[in-house]
Design a protein around this motif. Structure first.
Motif, PDB file in Angstrom:
ATOM      1  N   HIS C  59      28.118 -98.456 -19.184  1.00 40.61           N
ATOM      2  CA  HIS C  59      29.244 -98.051 -20.032  1.00 40.61           C
ATOM      3  C   HIS C  59      28.695 -97.278 -21.221  1.00 40.61           C
ATOM      4  CE1 HIS C  59      28.169-101.894 -22.011  1.00 40.61           C
ATOM      5  NE2 HIS C  59      28.484-101.217 -23.095  1.00 40.61           N
ATOM      6  N   SER C  60      29.486 -96.349 -21.649  1.00 39.81           N
ATOM      7  CA  SER C  60      28.966 -95.402 -22.618  1.00 39.81           C
ATOM      8  C   SER C  60      29.446 -95.757 -24.013  1.00 39.81           C
ATOM      9  CB  SER C  60      29.435 -94.004 -22.199  1.00 39.81           C
ATOM     10  OG  SER C  60      29.844 -93.279 -23.296  1.00 39.81           O
ATOM     11  N   PHE C  61      28.552 -95.738 -24.963  1.00 37.73           N
ATOM     12  CA  PHE C  61      28.979 -95.887 -26.353  1.00 37.73           C
ATOM     13  C   PHE C  61      28.180 -94.933 -27.214  1.00 37.73           C
ATOM     14  CE2 PHE C  61      25.960 -99.088 -25.161  1.00 37.73           C
ATOM     15  CZ  PHE C  61      24.960 -98.951 -26.100  1.00 37.73           C
ATOM     16  N   THR C  62      28.715 -94.643 -28.373  1.00 37.95           N
ATOM     17  CA  THR C  62      28.058 -93.640 -29.201  1.00 37.95           C
ATOM     18  C   THR C  62      27.520 -94.276 -30.463  1.00 37.95           C
ATOM     19  OG1 THR C  62      30.136 -93.142 -30.263  1.00 37.95           O
ATOM     20  CG2 THR C  62      29.508 -91.757 -28.414  1.00 37.95           C
ATOM     21  N   VAL C  63      26.447 -93.682 -30.960  1.00 42.03           N
ATOM     22  CA  VAL C  63      25.925 -94.038 -32.272  1.00 42.03           C
ATOM     23  C   VAL C  63      26.162 -92.798 -33.113  1.00 42.03           C
ATOM     24  CG1 VAL C  63      23.901 -94.769 -33.542  1.00 42.03           C
ATOM     25  CG2 VAL C  63      24.190 -95.477 -31.186  1.00 42.03           C
ATOM     26  N   GLU C  64      27.290 -92.780 -33.802  1.00 40.84           N
ATOM     27  CA  GLU C  64      27.702 -91.566 -34.505  1.00 40.84           C
ATOM     28  C   GLU C  64      26.704 -91.218 -35.606  1.00 40.84           C
ATOM     29  OE1 GLU C  64      29.874 -89.531 -33.725  1.00 40.84           O
ATOM     30  OE2 GLU C  64      31.100 -90.646 -32.294  1.00 40.84           O
ATOM     31  N   PRO C  65      26.528 -89.968 -35.880  1.00 40.85           N
ATOM     32  CA  PRO C  65      27.062 -88.839 -35.116  1.00 40.85           C
ATOM     33  C   PRO C  65      26.052 -88.315 -34.095  1.00 40.85           C
ATOM     34  CG  PRO C  65      26.133 -88.062 -37.149  1.00 40.85           C
ATOM     35  CD  PRO C  65      25.845 -89.531 -37.110  1.00 40.85           C
ATOM     36  N   LEU C  66      24.868 -88.928 -34.018  1.00 38.28           N
ATOM     37  CA  LEU C  66      23.799 -88.246 -33.303  1.00 38.28           C
ATOM     38  C   LEU C  66      23.711 -88.572 -31.821  1.00 38.28           C
ATOM     39  CD1 LEU C  66      20.928 -88.466 -35.920  1.00 38.28           C
ATOM     40  CD2 LEU C  66      22.567 -86.662 -35.532  1.00 38.28           C
ATOM     41  N   PHE C  67      23.929 -89.823 -31.459  1.00 32.69           N
ATOM     42  CA  PHE C  67      23.545 -90.217 -30.095  1.00 32.69           C
ATOM     43  C   PHE C  67      24.718 -90.726 -29.285  1.00 32.69           C
ATOM     44  CE2 PHE C  67      19.673 -91.018 -32.653  1.00 32.69           C
ATOM     45  CZ  PHE C  67      18.935 -89.983 -32.137  1.00 32.69           C
ATOM     46  N   VAL C  68      24.607 -90.512 -27.995  1.00 35.99           N
ATOM     47  CA  VAL C  68      25.523 -91.154 -27.066  1.00 35.99           C
ATOM     48  C   VAL C  68      24.649 -91.859 -26.031  1.00 35.99           C
ATOM     49  CG1 VAL C  68      25.736 -89.004 -25.768  1.00 35.99           C
ATOM     50  CG2 VAL C  68      27.373 -90.823 -25.399  1.00 35.99           C
TER      51      VAL C  68
ATOM     52  N   TYR D 137      23.291 -89.215 -41.302  1.00 30.65           N
ATOM     53  CA  TYR D 137      22.093 -88.692 -40.625  1.00 30.65           C
ATOM     54  C   TYR D 137      20.871 -89.567 -40.820  1.00 30.65           C
ATOM     55  CZ  TYR D 137      24.767 -84.499 -39.728  1.00 30.65           C
ATOM     56  OH  TYR D 137      25.702 -83.636 -39.286  1.00 30.65           O
ATOM     57  N   ILE D 138      21.099 -90.826 -41.193  1.00 29.91           N
ATOM     58  CA  ILE D 138      19.957 -91.682 -41.511  1.00 29.91           C
ATOM     59  C   ILE D 138      18.971 -91.793 -40.352  1.00 29.91           C
ATOM     60  CG2 ILE D 138      21.297 -93.746 -40.921  1.00 29.91           C
ATOM     61  CD1 ILE D 138      18.574 -93.556 -43.558  1.00 29.91           C
ATOM     62  N   LEU D 139      19.534 -91.865 -39.138  1.00 25.30           N
ATOM     63  CA  LEU D 139      18.620 -91.940 -37.997  1.00 25.30           C
ATOM     64  C   LEU D 139      17.791 -90.667 -37.874  1.00 25.30           C
ATOM     65  CD1 LEU D 139      20.643 -93.726 -35.185  1.00 25.30           C
ATOM     66  CD2 LEU D 139      18.736 -94.581 -36.521  1.00 25.30           C
ATOM     67  N   GLY D 140      18.410 -89.554 -38.233  1.00 26.32           N
ATOM     68  CA  GLY D 140      17.681 -88.292 -38.231  1.00 26.32           C
ATOM     69  C   GLY D 140      16.516 -88.338 -39.200  1.00 26.32           C
ATOM     70  N   VAL D 141      16.760 -88.932 -40.380  1.00 22.32           N
ATOM     71  CA  VAL D 141      15.679 -89.034 -41.362  1.00 22.32           C
ATOM     72  C   VAL D 141      14.535 -89.871 -40.803  1.00 22.32           C
ATOM     73  CG1 VAL D 141      15.069 -89.846 -43.647  1.00 22.32           C
ATOM     74  CG2 VAL D 141      17.259 -88.728 -43.269  1.00 22.32           C
ATOM     75  N   GLU D 142      14.919 -90.981 -40.159  1.00 27.63           N
ATOM     76  CA  GLU D 142      13.874 -91.819 -39.549  1.00 27.63           C
ATOM     77  C   GLU D 142      13.072 -91.017 -38.525  1.00 27.63           C
ATOM     78  OE1 GLU D 142      13.481 -94.836 -40.540  1.00 27.63           O
ATOM     79  OE2 GLU D 142      15.324 -95.115 -41.694  1.00 27.63           O
ATOM     80  N   LEU D 143      13.815 -90.269 -37.742  1.00 30.22           N
ATOM     81  CA  LEU D 143      13.129 -89.494 -36.714  1.00 30.22           C
ATOM     82  C   LEU D 143      12.227 -88.441 -37.323  1.00 30.22           C
ATOM     83  CD1 LEU D 143      15.710 -88.965 -33.868  1.00 30.22           C
ATOM     84  CD2 LEU D 143      13.660 -90.353 -33.869  1.00 30.22           C
ATOM     85  N   SER D 144      12.674 -87.848 -38.432  1.00 26.93           N
ATOM     86  CA  SER D 144      11.817 -86.819 -39.017  1.00 26.93           C
ATOM     87  C   SER D 144      10.546 -87.449 -39.568  1.00 26.93           C
ATOM     88  CB  SER D 144      12.564 -86.014 -40.078  1.00 26.93           C
ATOM     89  OG  SER D 144      12.955 -86.852 -41.121  1.00 26.93           O
ATOM     90  N   GLY D 145      10.641 -88.748 -39.905  1.00 18.92           N
ATOM     91  CA  GLY D 145       9.417 -89.467 -40.260  1.00 18.92           C
ATOM     92  C   GLY D 145       8.436 -89.477 -39.100  1.00 18.92           C
ATOM     93  N   MET D 146       8.975 -89.733 -37.915  1.00 16.44           N
ATOM     94  CA  MET D 146       8.126 -89.720 -36.715  1.00 16.44           C
ATOM     95  C   MET D 146       7.553 -88.326 -36.474  1.00 16.44           C
ATOM     96  SD  MET D 146       7.916 -92.652 -35.461  1.00 16.44           S
ATOM     97  CE  MET D 146       7.995 -93.408 -37.043  1.00 16.44           C
TER      98      MET D 146
END
Lengths: 627, 102, 480, 175
Positions: C59-68, D137-146
């Protein structure tokens, strides 16, 4: 119990696998144990399943080993379908196969490629079993090509001699012609039915087509093409005599008992389609009738013991085709089974003779072996009697008689088919006993150097027993009226209707058939025992005819003339002719492209970037133009 | 205070981008190539900022920051590699690195 | 979305990979030990894979806004992790024999895996860009890892400059798309395109896509952005080449499929036309370049160009069947490529990789096991029945037929025949008489790891050729 | 304000042209700094003050310095300039010039085709950027750390010099 069905093809495969992977390291004793043992186990499983099948009186049994793929509607599976028809086939394959394996253990004992031989043989048995058990045509085709490949490998088994390699290639290429036709037929079937499951096709075909439909005719003829190639029928019969280059057990198993009857199986299996195309049926009958006569006469003139048997095989399969052509399905299968017994017996016996005489193939250099090789003599005699269809005591009589009777009295039968079949029977009887007399009677011409041991004798005795007894399960109306075999097959293959006005004269037909067979023996005795000089006279007075028959009615020459020569001619008149130019051009084009593209691969970074920029510009322009 | 058209901003980005591209194509010195690529990346960043300003969203600038991060790592790895190549080949000529071809 | 509100379990594979790379780095700081860090790497990759098997859902869920995170993404993530595991197993022996410092390689490997794994679950330009760049930057150093080899350095700098260059294209394209649509989310872009598609797509958007295709095309190594492929394949250490051929390209393929699906790419003739041209060009150029090549690594590079062209057929076909076909093909392609480069890695010596075709002469008689594996892999690449490659190709054709892409299918069929030539050529060389050659001194223990890995790969590859239905059903399950 | 934009833009373009045509790499880098400064101004005018600051700090301050540092390590001599002169001949220009002109033309055409109504640059301040960066975009920031980690590890491995195994005299001879 029936869930063990997969074991039947798997056991020989496992045997082959073990032999291939560890073959060179196995001791000489282990090789036949694995090779023959796996087939023997397979035969055992077949017996158990067969017993179970009959005792529970099942109509059919389906077993899906696994779904291969299921993409976009095409879903071939590794699935097996067991019904009376395939049961008879797997019984013959495993049982005769097992006997031949035992025989080979001794026959091949001194060969370097001992393990290789058994590996191929096992692989063949596995492919053949897959072929007859397949529930869909994709799997059937897989087995079909598998047996073709194994046949190729085994004909060329003694690959150091060039002519064997040539024979192997010839067999492969000639049957390939038929296979191509068959493959096209399969595509057409898929296009029409959207499935290649045999049972589904059989169920749907009568609804989709009316009798005499053109599509059915074309498909039936294409399938027939495949059958004709595999079963060495006219006009693709030429490969079989040459295939005798393989070891004798191979000839017995592949080129007599099993693989060459795959065509018979295919037609019987798809009989629904053939019934919808009466013209195709007629063609099958004509091919069968013509083949049986032509091959019979060719057999009359051969010197080579094995080649006589090869032509005889072609001729006997002609009988089966004839039976199929008149719609006598179960008669064809019955003859297949009996033929498998006695022809395997004859080949094995012939192999023993040849081995005993230092690989001497020429019958005219044999003779007087009756005393030296008594077991071989008696078993060979039984086999020969069965082949010649001597009345009452042999199994061959019952199976062939049924065909003779039905070619005349069956609803599709006619007098011409009957006469051809009768002529064939007469010739069969002559060449069979010619072979027997030349080999075992008269004076000893070559010294016997090797007396076969128990390993070879036992299979011969078993097969001799079968060649006699197996006929009594199906007795004609006029005496006994036993129909175990056809009753057994009746759920799969419809019984043939007999024209009423012939019913009363069945005994007469039998009498004629018996008379013909016996007179054939007499003629042979006349020519080759009582007055041998007569045969020479005849030979010289009709030298051309003899030569013509000897060469198998000149088919090889004809093909040589029609196909090979023009091909070689076209190729040689001018090596730069257009066709060559075309292919040269393709190669040159490929090389040119290669050079152009290689040039771009200069190793210089800036150049690569330039390429990317050009690509980018092209994409942008594409967008600008089309956007 | 801001009447600057987005189009002008994008045009400027486009011109800088092509200039960087010219730099990559004409220079044989690997350092110059690297610098030119930086110019292109910077131009892309500018384009993002322009786009972000057009929509009055911070996303453009966020993306610019990520581009900056990437450019920094890129340059550091690139320079390390250039050092290595200079030690091996004793030259910075990009065209000299063509041992592999075909 | 605030950090605290992100469900940790959703992104756990990513977190695990990050943690693994950090642990790897720390363990280097404490004590350099190749065996230890190899253990950490393989262990954590295995851990991630097991996690994915246990907790994988469709089942699909998203982690907004970046990931699905959906079935498709999860499946491919699993595949990527497994491939990295295989690459890492192959790397141990390869780097152990070489005197370079080996430990950093594993950090980079883990990071590159992370990048690719992020790529396949991206639904936004930011995550697309970051995933791609983590992958790329880690790869620059991996390609040039054997610093003493001139070829390795050369490949590294080529890869770096071209990758950065095409990243600039990708970024500029994304900026244009963003400027036009006002969103960087795939789905929102799709919605925007739907709303304007009646009067044709705006030029700016088309230009944006065109420039993005340049960046994506580079990563995939499709024509005309393919020219780096052979040089980098040749120069990079064999395990790294395996990684580039599979994980790096595969991640991008999946991203492309996702993006294309979200914007309904099939509805826009311009986009379809562009990809059709690219696909056809890739197939022909890849195969034609390979036919006269004598360097095995380059042959495989050219073959990968062609294979990516084949893949684009299913990609263009789209729909459920197309996605299934892509997934299946990727599995088969990953297995075969890692296997093939694994063979090269085994046979390589300290000086250079076993890349010349002469190195393989008579391999069947000296190292029958390796030669068998290699033959199996090549046959699969050629698409011979009963190998995974055949079923994959069959799947591609089936999806193409159902979408009626006749031209592409014909080109694919023609190219399969051309391709046969050079695969068979290598096999023929292996059956040749061995040249008088000193038996390769394979270090027995190291060699064993590689051999086991290769045998497992071959068995899987053949298993998926003989019994593909299990995998097909699994894929269908995931894609529901 | 518009006029400032055009002036800054023109300076950026001109100095960038100087960057790609200089023979002396240090000169080129100085022009690059100028270009970055001009771009920072452009950012400011476009309503992105935070980006403007970063442009100066990171690009001009860090990246260019890094490059200069490496050039100093390489210790390039005067021959380097002559070499550049030899490399940068007119015929090298032709192909790239044609390609770039086509590309530039297409880009200008495409960008100008954009509808202009309502597309005015608007202010986005540092606070909004920060909120967005550490919000969605917090996850993006984490990723840019990587991302940075990958860069650092790679640069460390590649940039490390080989251990000197041969004797100093011999090495001198070799160089």
């Amino acid at each position: 119990m029936k869930e063990l069905l997969w074991l039947i093809p798997f056991l020989p495969f496992a045997g082959a696998f073990i032999l291939i992977t560890t073959g060179s390291r196995l001791s000489k004793k282990m090789v036949p144990v694995i090779g023959a043992g796996s087939v023997g186990l397979s035969a055992l499983v077949t017996l158990l399943i067969g017993y179970n099948f009959i005792s529970t009186s099942s109509a059919s049994f389906h077993f899906t080993a696994w779904q291969w793929i299921d993409i976009a509607g095409l879903s071939p599976a590794f699935a097996f379908h067991l019904d009376p028809l395939s049961l008879i086939f797997i019984f013959v394959i495993t049982f005769v196969g097992f006997l031949i394996h035992i025989y080979s253990a001794e026959f091949m004992a001194d060969d370097d490629g001992y393990a290789r031989f058994f590996a191929y043989l096992n692989l063949f048995v596995c492919s053949m079993l897959i072929l007859v058990l397949a529930d869909n045509l994709v799997l059937l085709y897989f087995g079909w090509e598998g047996v073709g490949l194994c046949s190729y490998l085994l004909i060329g088994f003694w690959y150091t001699e060039e002519k064997n390699g040539y024979a192997a290639r010839k067999a492969f290429i000639v049957t390939r012609v038929g296979d191509t036709a068959m493959a096209i037929g399969l595509f057409m079937l898929f296009q029409n039915f959207h499935t290649l499951n045999i049972q589904e096709i059989a169920a749907q075909a009568p609804q989709l087509w009316v009798t005499g439909s053109n599509t059915a005719l074309i498909i039936a003829l294409l399938l027939l093409g495949g059958a004709v190639g595999k079963s060495a029928q006219l006009p693709l019969q030429t490969w079989l005599p040459d295939a005798m280059a393989g070891p004798s057990p191979v000839s017995a198993l592949i080129h007599a008992a099993t693989m060459v009857t795959a065509g018979v199986y295919l037609i019987a299996r798809t009989h629904v389609i053939f019934e919808l195309a009466p013209i195709a049926m007629l063609v099958v009958g004509i091919i069968g009738a013509a083949t049986l006569v032509i091959a019979g006469f060719a057999a009359l003139t051969q010197f080579d013991l094995k080649r006589v048997l090869a032509y005889s095989t072609i001729s006997q399969i002609g009988y089966m085709f004839l039976a199929l052509g008149v719609g006598a399905w179960s008669a064809a299968i019955f003859h297949f089974m009996i033929h498998a017994f006695f022809k395997a017996l004859l080949f094995l016996a012939a192999g023993a003779v040849i081995m005993a005489l230092h690989h001497e193939h020429d019958m005219f250099k044999m003779g007087g072996l009756k005393k030296k090789l008594p077991v071989i003599y008696w078993t060979f005699l039984i086999g020969a009697a069965s082949l010649a269809a001597l009345p009452i005591v042999t199994a061959g009589f019952y199976s062939k008689d049924q065909i003779l009777w039905l070619t005349l009295a069956g609803e599709n039968g006619n007098i011409w088919f009957f006469l051809m079949a009768l002529l064939g029977a007469f010739v069969t009887s002559i060449y069979t006993f010619r072979m027997l007399f030349l080999t075992f009677f008269g004076k000893e011409k070559t010294h016997v150097s090797h007396v076969p041991g128990r390993g070879m004798n036992i299979p011969l005795l078993v097969l001799a027993g079968l060649s006699t007894l197996a006929g009594f399960i199906e007795l004609p109306h006029s005496f006994g009226h036993l129909t175990i075999f056809s009753d057994f097959l009746s759920p799969v293959l419809p019984a043939v209707k007999v024209q009423e006005d012939f019913e009363s004269i069945e005994w007469m037909i039998q009498l004629i058939a018996a008379g013909v067979a016996i007179s054939g023996v007499y003629v042979a005795q006349m020519f080759y025992v009582i007055k041998p000089e007569l045969s020479d006279e005849l030979k010289s007075s009709a030298a051309d005819l003899h030569k013509f028959w000897f060469s198998g009615w000149g088919f090889d020459g004809l093909y040589n003339f029609l196909f090979v020569r023009p091909f070689v001619f076209l190729a040689s008149i001018n090596k730069n002719d257009i066709i060559d130019k075309f292919y040269d051009g393709l190669v040159a084009l490929a090389n040119l492209f290669n050079r152009i593209f290689s040039f771009t691969q200069s190793g210089i970074l800036r150049w690569y970037i330039m390429g990317i920029v050009i690509g980018g510009i092209l994409l942008l322009s594409l967008g600008l133009i089309n956007g | 205070m801001n009447e600057v058209q987005t189009v002008s901003g994008l045009l400027l980005a486009g011109i800088l981008f092509v200039l960087g591209l010219v730099g990559v194509l004409i220079r044989r010195n690997i350092i110059f190539m690297l610098v030119s690529v930086e110019i292109m990346l910077n131009a892309a960043g500018l384009a993002f900022i322009v786009a972000g300003s057009k929509w009055a969203e911070p996303d453009g600038q966020v993306m610019f920051i990520f581009i900056l991060t990437m450019a920094a790592s890129e340059v550091s790895v690139g320079l390390a590699l250039i050092l290595q190549i200079y030690h091996q080949l004793k030259t910075l000529d990009g065209d000299a690195a063509n041992k592999m071809r075909g | 979305m605030e950090l605290s509100s992100i469900n940790i379990l959703d992104v756990l594979p990513g977190i695990l990979l990050v943690t693994a790379s950090l642990i790897a780095m720390l363990s280097i700081a404490i004590r350099r030990n190749h065996k230890l860090i190899f253990g950490v790497t393989t262990g954590s990759l295995l851990g991630v894979f097991i996690y994915l098997i246990i907790y994988a859902t469709n089942h699909s869920f998203t982690v907004e806004p970046l990931f699905v995170i959906d079935g498709f993404g999860t499946f491919i993530t699993g595949l990527i992790v497994l491939s990295s595991l295989a690459v890492s197993l192959l790397s141990y022996a390869y780097f152990e024999q070489r005197e370079e410092r080996k430990e950093e390689y594993y950090i980079l490997l883990l990071l590159a895996t992370l990048g690719s794994a992020m790529l396949v679950i991206s639904k936004h330009f930011v995550s697309l860009f970051l995933g791609l760049e983590i992958l790329s930057i880690a790869l620059y150093s991996m390609v040039a890892y054997l610093r003493k080899r001139e070829k390795s350095d050369e490949a590294g700098i080529k890869y770096l400059i071209i990758a950065a260059f095409s990243s600039a294209f990708l970024l500029f394209g994304m900026a244009l798309v963003y400027a036009q649509t006002g969103s960087m989310d795939f789905k929102d872009i799709g919605i925007y395109m739907d709303s304007v598609s009646n009067n044709g797509l705006p030029l700016l958007l088309i230009a944006g896509f065109a420039m993005m295709i340049v960046g994506i095309g580079f990563k995939l190594g499709v024509a005309p952005f393919h020219m780096w492929t052979p040089d980098v394949y040749e120069g990079a250490p064999a395990p790294v080449t395996a990684f580039i051929a599979t994980v790096s390209k595969g991640g991008m393929v999946v991203l492309l499929v996702r993006f294309f699906g979200q914007i309904n790419g099939q509805h826009y003739p311009v986009i379809v036309l562009s990809f059709t041209v690219i696909a056809i060009a890739s197939m022909f150029i890849g195969n034609f370049l390979a036919i006269r090549q004598n360097n095995v690594k380059r042959i495989l590079a050219y073959s990968s160009i062609a294979h990516l062209g084949y893949l684009l057929v299913a990609f263009l076909a789209g729909g459920a069947l197309g996605v299934e076909a892509v997934s299946f093909y990727l599995v088969a392609y990953f297995l075969t490529n890692i296997g093939a480069f694994g063979v090269i890695a085994i046979l390589s010596d300290q000086e250079r990789d076993a890349e010349n075709i002469e190195d393989y002469q008579g391999l069947f008689w000296c190292h029958p096991k390796i030669a068998t594996v290699f033959t199996a892999m090549l046959l699969s690449l050629a698409g011979i029945p009963l190998t995974g490659g055949f079923v994959g190709k069959f799947y591609l054709i089936a999806s193409g037929v159902s979408a009626q892409l006749w031209l592409l299918i014909i080109v694919l069929a023609v190219n399969s025949v051309i391709g046969l030539y050079y695969y068979i050529k290598i096999i023929a060389v292996m059956f040749d008489k061995p040249k008088a050659f000193e038996a390769l001194a394979l270090r027995p223990r190291l060699y064993l790891i590689n051999l086991i890995t290769l045998v497992v790969l071959s068995i899987l590859m053949i298993w998926y050729g003989v019994y593909p239905q299990a995998l097909i059903e699994r894929i269908q399950d995931f894609l529901k | 304000m518009q006029i400032t934009f055009y002036i800054a833009g023109a300076i950026a373009v001109l100095s960038t042209m100087m960057v790609i045509t200089r023979f002396n790499i240090i000169h080129a880098l100085l022009y690059l700094v100028v270009s970055f400064l001009a771009l920072a101004t452009v950012f400011f005018i476009l309503g992105a003050p935070f980006a403007a600051a970063l442009e100066i700090i990171i690009y001009a301050g860090a990246i260019v310095v890094l490059i200069i540092f490496v050039i100093m390590m390489l210790n390039l001599k005067a021959e380097a300039v002559d070499e550049e002169k030899r490399w940068l001949t007119p015929q090298v220009w032709i192909g790239p010039a044609i390609l770039s002109i086509i590309l530039l033309g297409e880009l200008i055409y495409i960008i100008s085709s954009m509808e202009t109504t309502g597309s005015i640059a608007q202010m986005v301040d540092a606070k909004a950027v920060g909120k967005s960066l550490y919000g969605e975009y917090i996850l993006g920031v984490e990723l840019s750390g990587m991302l940075l980690m990958a860069g650092i590890v790679g640069a460390y491995h590649l940039g490390r010099q080989k251990k000197k195994v041969i004797h100093r005299f011999l090495e001198d001879v070799e160089e």
